[in-house]
Motif scaffolding. Structure first.
Motif, PDB file in Angstrom:
ATOM      1  N   SER A   1       0.743  -1.137   0.033  1.00  0.00           N
ATOM      2  CA  SER A   1      -0.003  -0.059  -0.021  1.00  0.00           C
ATOM      3  C   SER A   1       1.106   1.231  -0.153  1.00  0.00           C
ATOM      4  O   SER A   1       2.046   1.409   0.327  1.00  0.00           O
ATOM      5  CB  SER A   1      -0.852   0.085   1.131  1.00  0.00           C
ATOM      6  N   ALA A   2       0.382   2.398  -0.533  1.00  0.00           N
ATOM      7  CA  ALA A   2       0.967   3.747  -0.669  1.00  0.00           C
ATOM      8  C   ALA A   2      -0.050   4.688  -0.753  1.00  0.00           C
ATOM      9  O   ALA A   2      -0.572   4.745  -1.953  1.00  0.00           O
ATOM     10  CB  ALA A   2       2.276   3.597  -1.969  1.00  0.00           C
ATOM     11  N   LYS A   3      -0.142   5.427   0.003  1.00  0.00           N
ATOM     12  CA  LYS A   3      -1.125   6.416   0.225  1.00  0.00           C
ATOM     13  C   LYS A   3      -0.653   7.605   0.673  1.00  0.00           C
ATOM     14  O   LYS A   3       0.332   7.855   1.299  1.00  0.00           O
ATOM     15  CB  LYS A   3      -2.449   5.934   0.955  1.00  0.00           C
ATOM     16  N   PHE A   4      -1.117   8.792   0.097  1.00  0.00           N
ATOM     17  CA  PHE A   4      -0.800  10.387   0.062  1.00  0.00           C
ATOM     18  C   PHE A   4      -1.323  10.423   1.470  1.00  0.00           C
ATOM     19  O   PHE A   4      -2.432  10.390   2.100  1.00  0.00           O
ATOM     20  CB  PHE A   4      -1.267  11.279  -0.847  1.00  0.00           C
ATOM     21  N   VAL A   5      -0.682  11.357   2.391  1.00  0.00           N
ATOM     22  CA  VAL A   5      -1.007  11.573   3.890  1.00  0.00           C
ATOM     23  C   VAL A   5      -1.362  13.219   3.947  1.00  0.00           C
ATOM     24  O   VAL A   5      -2.201  13.516   4.225  1.00  0.00           O
ATOM     25  CB  VAL A   5       0.218  11.404   4.817  1.00  0.00           C
ATOM     26  N   LYS A   6      -0.359  14.079   3.566  1.00  0.00           N
ATOM     27  CA  LYS A   6      -0.572  15.410   3.508  1.00  0.00           C
ATOM     28  C   LYS A   6       0.675  16.231   2.618  1.00  0.00           C
ATOM     29  O   LYS A   6       1.669  15.425   2.639  1.00  0.00           O
ATOM     30  CB  LYS A   6      -0.638  16.008   4.867  1.00  0.00           C
ATOM     31  N   SER A   7       0.272  17.382   2.545  1.00  0.00           N
ATOM     32  CA  SER A   7       1.292  18.238   1.858  1.00  0.00           C
ATOM     33  C   SER A   7       1.517  19.462   3.026  1.00  0.00           C
ATOM     34  O   SER A   7       0.657  19.888   3.499  1.00  0.00           O
ATOM     35  CB  SER A   7       0.811  19.121   0.597  1.00  0.00           C
ATOM     36  N   SER A   8       2.895  19.957   3.171  1.00  0.00           N
ATOM     37  CA  SER A   8       3.108  20.646   4.266  1.00  0.00           C
ATOM     38  C   SER A   8       4.006  21.944   3.692  1.00  0.00           C
ATOM     39  O   SER A   8       5.156  21.759   2.916  1.00  0.00           O
ATOM     40  CB  SER A   8       4.228  19.927   5.411  1.00  0.00           C
ATOM     41  N   ALA A   9       3.540  23.188   3.975  1.00  0.00           N
ATOM     42  CA  ALA A   9       4.193  24.181   3.550  1.00  0.00           C
ATOM     43  C   ALA A   9       5.483  24.753   4.629  1.00  0.00           C
ATOM     44  O   ALA A   9       6.248  25.534   4.025  1.00  0.00           O
ATOM     45  CB  ALA A   9       3.276  25.533   3.260  1.00  0.00           C
ATOM     46  N   LYS A  10       5.462  24.310   5.780  1.00  0.00           N
ATOM     47  CA  LYS A  10       6.373  24.383   6.765  1.00  0.00           C
ATOM     48  C   LYS A  10       6.461  23.428   7.761  1.00  0.00           C
ATOM     49  O   LYS A  10       5.740  22.446   7.754  1.00  0.00           O
ATOM     50  CB  LYS A  10       6.023  26.037   7.359  1.00  0.00           C
ATOM     51  N   PHE A  11       7.391  23.480   8.348  1.00  0.00           N
ATOM     52  CA  PHE A  11       8.033  22.432   9.250  1.00  0.00           C
ATOM     53  C   PHE A  11       6.760  22.021  10.129  1.00  0.00           C
ATOM     54  O   PHE A  11       6.490  20.964  10.537  1.00  0.00           O
ATOM     55  CB  PHE A  11       9.294  22.553   9.926  1.00  0.00           C
ATOM     56  N   GLU A  12       6.256  23.059  10.772  1.00  0.00           N
ATOM     57  CA  GLU A  12       5.203  22.776  12.005  1.00  0.00           C
ATOM     58  C   GLU A  12       4.031  22.032  11.554  1.00  0.00           C
ATOM     59  O   GLU A  12       3.234  21.578  12.164  1.00  0.00           O
ATOM     60  CB  GLU A  12       4.833  24.288  12.654  1.00  0.00           C
TER      61      GLU A  12
END
Length: 202
Positions: free
Chosen positions: A5-16
């Motif tokens: 399985s391989a699924k997208f979790v999230k995109s992050s614009a900054k470390f926090e």
């Protein structure tokens, strides 16, 4: 290692904004247009998990994917593409630097290098930075299918010689082709081995 399985979790614009560091994690980074998205898709055998683009520098976020419900693959922004603005380049640099230095679950950073071209200053400087900061990493040569065996050997030797000017011991290296699947088994075997020594982050 088999990929189930391989699924997208999230995109992050900054470390926090990064997901909680509750899985062992492997970052993929390199100059824009190095073939990172194609390699990631080939690695997990998904045609469009990581978005490819004909426009270098388009990926401006850190994208996390959960593989086999047991480890994170982090797709980092490309660095060093001249057509993005200076402000954007500074932002990419900070995002990558914060991730590399502070991501506690990072087990290894795969630095992608285009096997077709001579050693680039920005790649060598980034690799030196990782060494100084004692970040675990290895070098992944991409697009080896586009070279003859003689060309590939010459370019790889040039890169090794460039590193040996400052390094006593060379980092791990893999030679890959997203088109032919070269190096896939070796990368996944390495990740599997490292996963076995993972201890949860407190």
């Amino acid at each position: 290692m088999e990929i189930h399985s391989a699924k997208f979790v999230k995109s992050s614009a900054k470390f926090e904004q990064l997901p909680e560091p509750n899985y062992p994690e492997y970052g993929f980074v390199g100059r824009s247009n190095v073939g990172k998205s194609s390699l990631i898709n080939a690695l997990v055998e998904r045609k469009s998990l990581a978005k490819t683009s004909s426009t270098p520098g388009k990926t401006q976020l850190i994208n996390h994917f959960l593989i086999n419900e047991e480890w994170y693959l982090a797709d980092l922004p490309g660095y060093g593409y001249a057509k993005v603005s200076k402000t954007q380049r500074a932002g990419f640099g900070k995002m990558i630097t914060d991730y590399v230095l502070d991501r506690k679950s990072l087990m290894n950073l795969f630095v992608l290098v285009d096997s077709r071209i001579k050693p680039q200053k920005i790649d060598l400087e980034f690799i030196e930075f990782l060494g100084v900061k004692e970040i675990p990493f290895g070098i992944v040569f991409t697009k080896t299918d586009k070279l003859t065996q003689k060309q590939a050997h010459a370019n790889q030797k040039a890169f090794r010689n460039a590193l040996l000017q400052k390094w006593e011991q060379l980092p791990a290296m893999w030679f890959t082709s997203a088109v032919k699947g070269r190096g896939r088994r070796e990368l996944l075997a390495f990740i599997k081995e490292v996963n076995e020594v993972w201890t949860p982050v407190n």
